[in-house]
Structure formats: C-alpha cells, structure tokens
Motif scaffolding. Structure first.
Motif, short mmCIF file in Angstrom:
data_model
loop_
_atom_site.label_atom_id
_atom_site.label_comp_id
_atom_site.label_asym_id
_atom_site.label_seq_id
_atom_site.Cartn_x
_atom_site.Cartn_y
_atom_site.Cartn_z
N ILE A 104 0.92 -1.18 0.09
CA ILE A 104 -0.08 0.26 0.03
C ILE A 104 0.72 1.19 -0.09
O ILE A 104 1.83 1.38 0.81
CB ILE A 104 -0.84 0.03 1.02
CG1 ILE A 104 -1.55 -1.18 1.38
CG2 ILE A 104 -1.72 1.31 1.15
CD1 ILE A 104 -2.62 -1.32 2.70
N ALA A 105 0.51 2.30 -0.78
CA ALA A 105 1.38 3.48 -1.17
C ALA A 105 0.47 4.52 -0.81
O ALA A 105 -0.73 4.59 -1.24
CB ALA A 105 2.07 3.53 -2.36
N GLY A 106 1.14 5.43 -0.23
CA GLY A 106 0.09 6.95 -0.18
C GLY A 106 0.98 8.16 0.07
O GLY A 106 2.36 8.06 0.47
N GLY A 108 -3.17 7.70 -3.39
CA GLY A 108 -2.73 6.47 -2.73
C GLY A 108 -3.13 5.34 -3.73
O GLY A 108 -4.05 5.33 -4.71
N ALA A 109 -2.27 4.17 -3.74
CA ALA A 109 -2.55 3.03 -4.72
C ALA A 109 -2.08 1.72 -3.81
O ALA A 109 -1.32 1.74 -2.82
CB ALA A 109 -1.68 3.18 -5.88
N SER A 110 -2.35 0.49 -4.47
CA SER A 110 -2.28 -0.58 -3.57
C SER A 110 -2.34 -1.70 -4.65
O SER A 110 -2.94 -1.60 -5.76
CB SER A 110 -3.33 -0.88 -2.45
OG SER A 110 -4.61 -0.78 -3.23
N ALA A 111 -1.96 -2.97 -4.20
CA ALA A 111 -1.67 -4.33 -4.91
C ALA A 111 -1.32 -5.47 -4.19
O ALA A 111 -0.68 -5.31 -3.26
CB ALA A 111 -0.96 -4.16 -6.21
N LEU A 157 2.17 -0.66 -8.83
CA LEU A 157 0.96 -0.08 -8.11
C LEU A 157 0.15 0.80 -9.19
O LEU A 157 0.08 1.98 -8.75
CB LEU A 157 1.33 0.45 -6.86
CG LEU A 157 1.86 -0.36 -5.66
CD1 LEU A 157 1.90 0.54 -4.57
CD2 LEU A 157 1.37 -1.71 -5.56
N GLY A 158 -0.13 0.46 -10.32
CA GLY A 158 -0.83 1.22 -11.38
C GLY A 158 -2.14 1.35 -10.96
O GLY A 158 -2.60 2.40 -11.75
N THR A 159 -2.82 0.79 -10.13
CA THR A 159 -4.41 1.09 -9.90
C THR A 159 -4.53 1.94 -8.83
O THR A 159 -4.15 1.67 -7.76
CB THR A 159 -4.98 -0.47 -9.69
OG1 THR A 159 -5.02 -1.06 -10.85
CG2 THR A 159 -6.40 0.01 -9.40
#
Length: 220
Positions: free
Chosen positions: A158-160, A190-193, A175-177
């Motif tokens: 998880i990124a933010g 933020g994005a996550s995968a 984390l393209g979504t």
C-alpha cells in the motif's frame, strides 16, 4: 504461517503459505486549519483484521509531528512517518490490529504538534497479515516519487503520499491502480496491489514535490 492440508489417502500434503488480502475502505480530505483533525471514514464490516491508515498534512510553513492517532478510541501504532523537508508536507502510515471491535463509520482522531492544514486520511482493511508492524517500508521525497521494496510470497503493498504542485496524481509501475486522489490545495493520493509471489515492487507517483511512502504486509 504455514498451513498443512491432509490429502485423503496420501497423508500430510504440501505446506503452502497463506496470502494476505485487503480492501480499500475510504478516504477523505480537508483544508481546515486545525491541530486536532477528526476524519470520519467508512471502515467496512467487523472482522479480525489489521486496520491501516495513511495520513498526510501540510504544516503552513514549518515541520511538525503527529503526536497521537486513534481509531474509534483505539491507539494506532506508527509504521513510518516523515516530512518532505521542502514545503513541509507530511506523510505517514499507522496500524491497529483489530479483533472485530471496529465497524461502520469510524472516527480517526489526530493530534498534531501545532496547527496544520490540507489534511487527508485513508483507510484499508488487511486480512491474514502477520501481527505487528509492516514487513517493509520505503519513502521518497524527490519530485518524481519512486518507491521500491521487496516482498514475500502472498504479500500486499500500500502506498500513499502528500503530493504538491499538480492537480491529479498518477500512479504507475507495479501499483498502477489508484485507490483515491483527493485535493485540498495539495493532493492526497494512494494505490495498492497484492502479489502472489515474492518480488521487488516498484511504484511511481507524479508530482512536483511532496513525500510518499509504501508499506508491505506479509502473511501470518
């Protein structure tokens, strides 16, 4: 944690690791100047899970600290937190290992060391992760926010971040979504995968300045 399956007629089967799963719950942003913002966020249904919050804020001209953060009165633990050292944007991840006590709309109460503005918060539910803090973390304060860390099999990343200078951040790489992209004078994005096998995860977010973080959670 390894799970062992009994295969009929064959005794003990091959041990396979469990996998972490997650749900992005909600995000919110505010431009109100205050030292004690409260974020009301949807948290989903009660479950045994790790509640993960990303918080960002601007300082109005000087570096500050986040002295406490709670979710419905439960103290959250810092994973990683820092300021960008430039425009004094701040970004951090916090967690609370919940045993099904939190559900529905929750209040995330923050106390900063002084009045701040451009606040944002997001909330994730992370299931079947190892207890305690994240397995790995990374941060970047460069104009092009490039985050990288190594994961175990069955992990979640998880990124933010606090992103200044652009309207609408764009995540690319592994984390393209994008999960959310809110703006109140600055972006909270933020994005996550999830990753079935171990790999080096690389994620980039556009922005003129600011600070971004990425965290990963490994299976219990």
């Amino acid at each position: 944690m390894l799970s062992v399956n009994q295969l009929a007629g064959f005794g003990t089967g091959i041990s396979v690791p469990s996998a972490v799963t997650f749900t992005f719950e909600s995000s919110v942003i505010s431009g109100t100047d205050t030292a004690t913002p409260t974020f009301s966020l949807a948290s989903g249904s009660a479950a045994s899970r790790k509640l993960v919050v990303h918080v960002m804020f601007n300082n109005g001209g000087a570096a500050k600290t986040l002295t406490s953060i709670t979710i419905d009165g439960n103290t959250m633990t810092e994973i990683i937190f820092d300021d960008d050292g430039l425009n004094f944007g701040h970004s951090g991840f916090y967690f609370y290992d919940d045993s099904s006590s939190v559900s529905g709309t929750v209040d995330i109460d923050c106390v900063f060391s002084a009045v701040s503005n451009r606040h944002g918060a997001s909330l994730y539910s992370v299931f079947d992760a190892a207890a305690g803090t994240a397995a790995a973390t990374d941060q970047d304060i460069a104009n092009t926010h490039d985050l990288q860390l190594s994961t175990a099999d069955g992990s979640v990343c998880i990124a933010g971040g606090y992103i200044a200078g652009v309207i609408g951040s764009v995540w690319s790489g592994d984390l393209g979504t994008e999960d959310y992209d809110d703006r109140a004078e600055a972006n909270h994005s933020g994005a996550s995968a999830a990753f079935a096998v171990a790999e080096t995860v690389d994620a980039t977010c556009t922005g003129a300045s600011g600070i971004c973080h990425m965290v990963s959670f490994s299976p219990a």
